[in-house]
Write an enzyme that holds these catalytic residues in place. Structure first.
Site, PDB file in Angstrom:
ATOM      1  N   SER A  38       0.417  10.211  -2.047  1.00 26.37           N
ATOM      2  CA  SER A  38      -1.000   9.892  -2.205  1.00 26.37           C
ATOM      3  C   SER A  38      -1.731  11.045  -2.915  1.00 26.37           C
ATOM      4  CB  SER A  38      -1.617   9.566  -0.838  1.00 26.37           C
ATOM      5  OG  SER A  38      -2.826   8.870  -0.969  1.00 26.37           O
ATOM      6  N   ASP A  96       1.701  -1.426  -3.804  1.00 27.56           N
ATOM      7  CA  ASP A  96       0.711  -0.419  -3.400  1.00 27.56           C
ATOM      8  C   ASP A  96      -0.682  -0.931  -3.754  1.00 27.56           C
ATOM      9  OD1 ASP A  96      -0.860   1.818  -2.970  1.00 27.56           O
ATOM     10  OD2 ASP A  96       0.471   3.198  -4.017  1.00 27.56           O
ATOM     11  N   HIS A 122       1.677   1.248   0.165  1.00 25.19           N
ATOM     12  CA  HIS A 122       1.347   2.650  -0.097  1.00 25.19           C
ATOM     13  C   HIS A 122       1.928   3.604   0.949  1.00 25.19           C
ATOM     14  CE1 HIS A 122      -1.076   5.932  -1.725  1.00 25.19           C
ATOM     15  NE2 HIS A 122      -1.430   6.236  -0.476  1.00 25.19           N
TER      16      HIS A 122
END
Length: 406
Positions: free
Chosen positions: A226, A321, A355
Site C-alpha cells: 500500500s 484491488d 488489496h
C-alpha cells in the site's frame, strides 16, 4: 458436551499464525449433520465468529481437509475456512492483530444441528513469536520500531518490514523463519497531521539493521504494501544497501504527502480526486480511481525512478484491488524497466485477490476504514481466492528474500 465425540486440531492445537491446522471431528453418528463454529476476539475487544454446516461420513467423521461445507460462512472444501471467514457482527471491521506477544486464540466448537448443543470444543493458539526469538522496541534517533532477532549465532538475512501503520505481525513471523527484521511504519500519527515524510528516517532503519551483530553483510530487504510500497521504491532507488524489495499493491509514484530526503523535497505527491471515489451499497467506497494518473504531466514530479535501482524487485498486484490500480502501476514499472534493459525484477498477479494481502489464515477483510483516507475502503477480492493468494505469496516472499540476501 458429549464425552465421546472428539474434536481434534492436528498436528497440534498450538501452532504459528501462518501454519494450517487440520480440523477433524470423530465419533459422530453416521451421516450426522453438525454445525462447526469458530470465535475469536481481536486486540480492540471486537468479537469475530464464523460457522459452517457439515455432514459426517459413514464412519461418523468430519474432516475439513476433505469434506465440503454445505452452507454458512463459506461453502465447499476449505480446510482453514473457519479461520479466514471469521467476521464481526458489525460491517467494515478489520481483525486487529498487530502485536506479537500474545497469540491469536480461536475457539472451535461442534454443535448438534437439531438441538444446537455443544458436542465438543477445542482451542487453537496461533503464535506470532516463536521460542527464542527476541523482541526489542527501538527508539533511537529517527527510528521508532521493533526489532525481531532469531535464536542462534547467525549470520541472518535482514529485512525492513515497512508498514503503513504500526504492526508487528509480518516481522515476528519472518523472524521465526530465520530473518532479522525491523518493523517500522510510515504513519505513527494520524495521516491528517502528517505534512511530509522523510526518507532519511527509513534509511536510518536500514543502517541500524546493518549494524546488528547477527546480520549478514549482504544488504537489506524491504517488505511493503500500500502506501509503504512507494516508500520502499524510493529506498530501492536511493539507498544502495537495499538489495531486495517486495512491492505489494502500491503505486509507482509517491502518494498522499510529499517525500523529503536530507531536508529537500525529492517527490511531490500524486493528486487525490474525491469526485472519483465510488460509493457502494454496503457503505464502503472504491478508491481505486481517485488517485491521479502518475504518468500525467501534473504528476511527473511524483514518479519514482526505479530504473536507477540496483535492487532486485518482486512486484505483486491483485487484479481485484479496489483501493489502488496496482495492476496498472505494476505493468508500467515492468515496461519501464524493460525499456531500460533491466532484468532485476519478477512480477506476480493474483486474479481473485484484493488489496489486503497479509500472512495467511487470518480473517479475510472485505472493507474497513482506510486510515490513509477519510473513507471506509472496499478492499476487493473473492474470499477463497484471496486466501489462496496469501498462502502462495507468503512462501514466495520468503523464497525471494533468501535468494537475494544470501
Amino acid at each position: 458436551m458429549s464425552s465421546q465425540i472428539r474434536l481434534r486440531l492436528m498436528p497440534r492445537a498450538r501452532c504459528f499464525f501462518d501454519e494450517p491446522v487440520q480440523v477433524k471431528v470423530t465419533r459422530l453418528r453416521s451421516r450426522q449433520v453438525v454445525t462447526m463454529r469458530a470465535r475469536s476476539t481481536d486486540e480492540r475487544g471486537v468479537v469475530f465468529s464464523s460457522l459452517a454446516t457439515y455432514r459426517a461420513d459413514d464412519r461418523g467423521d468430519v474432516d475439513l481437509n476433505r469434506q465440503p461445507s454445505l452452507g454458512g460462512s463459506y461453502v465447499g472444501v476449505e480446510p482453514m475456512g473457519l479461520l479466514w471467514s471469521l467476521k464481526a457482527e458489525a460491517l467494515h471491521q478489520y481483525f486487529e492483530k498487530g502485536k506479537s506477544l500474545k497469540p491469536h486464540v480461536v475457539t472451535i466448537s461442534v454443535h448438534d444441528e437439531e438441538e444446537g448443543r455443544v458436542l465438543a470444543e477445542a482451542t487453537n493458539e496461533r503464535l506470532l513469536l516463536g521460542d527464542g526469538v527476541t523482541r526489542l522496541p527501538v527508539n533511537e534517533g529517527n527510528i521508532n520500531g521493533v526489532l525481531f532477532t532469531p535464536p542462534g549465532a547467525g549470520p541472518f538475512p535482514a529485512v525492513l518490514d515497512l508498514n503503513t501503520f504500526p504492526s508487528e505481525k509480518k516481522a515476528a513471523l519472518l523472524a521465526n523463519k530465520g530473518f532479522v527484521v525491523l518493523a517500522l511504519c510510515v504513519f505513527n500519527v494520524k495521516v491528517n497531521n502528517t505534512k511530509e515524510i522523510h526518507l532519511d528516517h527509513f534509511r536510518d532503519g536500514i543502517d541500524f539493521l546493518q549494524r546488528q551483530p547477527k546480520v549478514s553483510g549482504q544488504g537489506v530487504g524491504v517488505l511493503s504494501r500500500s502506501k509503504a510500497a512507494d516508500i520502499a521504491l524510493s529506498l530501492s532507488a536511493f539507498v544502495p544497501a537495499v538489495k531486495a524489495c517486495v512491492w505489494i499493491n502500491g503505486c509507482n509514484a509517491n502518494t498522499i504527502v510529499p517525500l523529503y530526503d536530507k531536508n529537500h523535497q525529492i517527490f511531490s505527491a500524486t493528486r487525490f480526486d474525491p469526485s472519483s471515489v465510488i460509493h457502494t451499497e454496503s457503505g464502503a467506497y472504491i478508491l481505486k480511481f481517485a488517485n491521479a494518473n502518475p504518468l500525467a504531466e501534473e504528476n511527473k514530479e511524483s514518479l519514482i525512478p526505479i530504473e536507477r535501482a540496483k535492487a532486485q524487485f518482486l512486484f505483486v498486484a491483485s487484479e481485484d484491488d479496489m483501493c489502488w490500480d496496482s495492476k496498472a502501476y505494476m505493468d508500467e514499472m515492468v515496461e519501464r524497466l524493460k525499456r531500460h534493459e533491466k532484468n532485476n525484477f519478477e512480477s506476480v498477479c493474483y486474479p481473485r485477490a484484493g488489496h489486503m494481502l497479509e500472512p495467511p489464515y487470518g480473517p479475510y477483510c472485505r472493507s474497513c476504514p482506510a486510515g490513509t483516507f477519510p473513507y471506509r475502503a472496499l478492499w476487493g477480492g473473492e474470499p477463497s481466492g484471496h486466501v489462496a493468494a496469501e498462502v502462495h505469496l507468503w512462501q514466495k516472499v520468503q523464497e525471494f528474500f533468501r535468494a537475494h540476501l544470501r
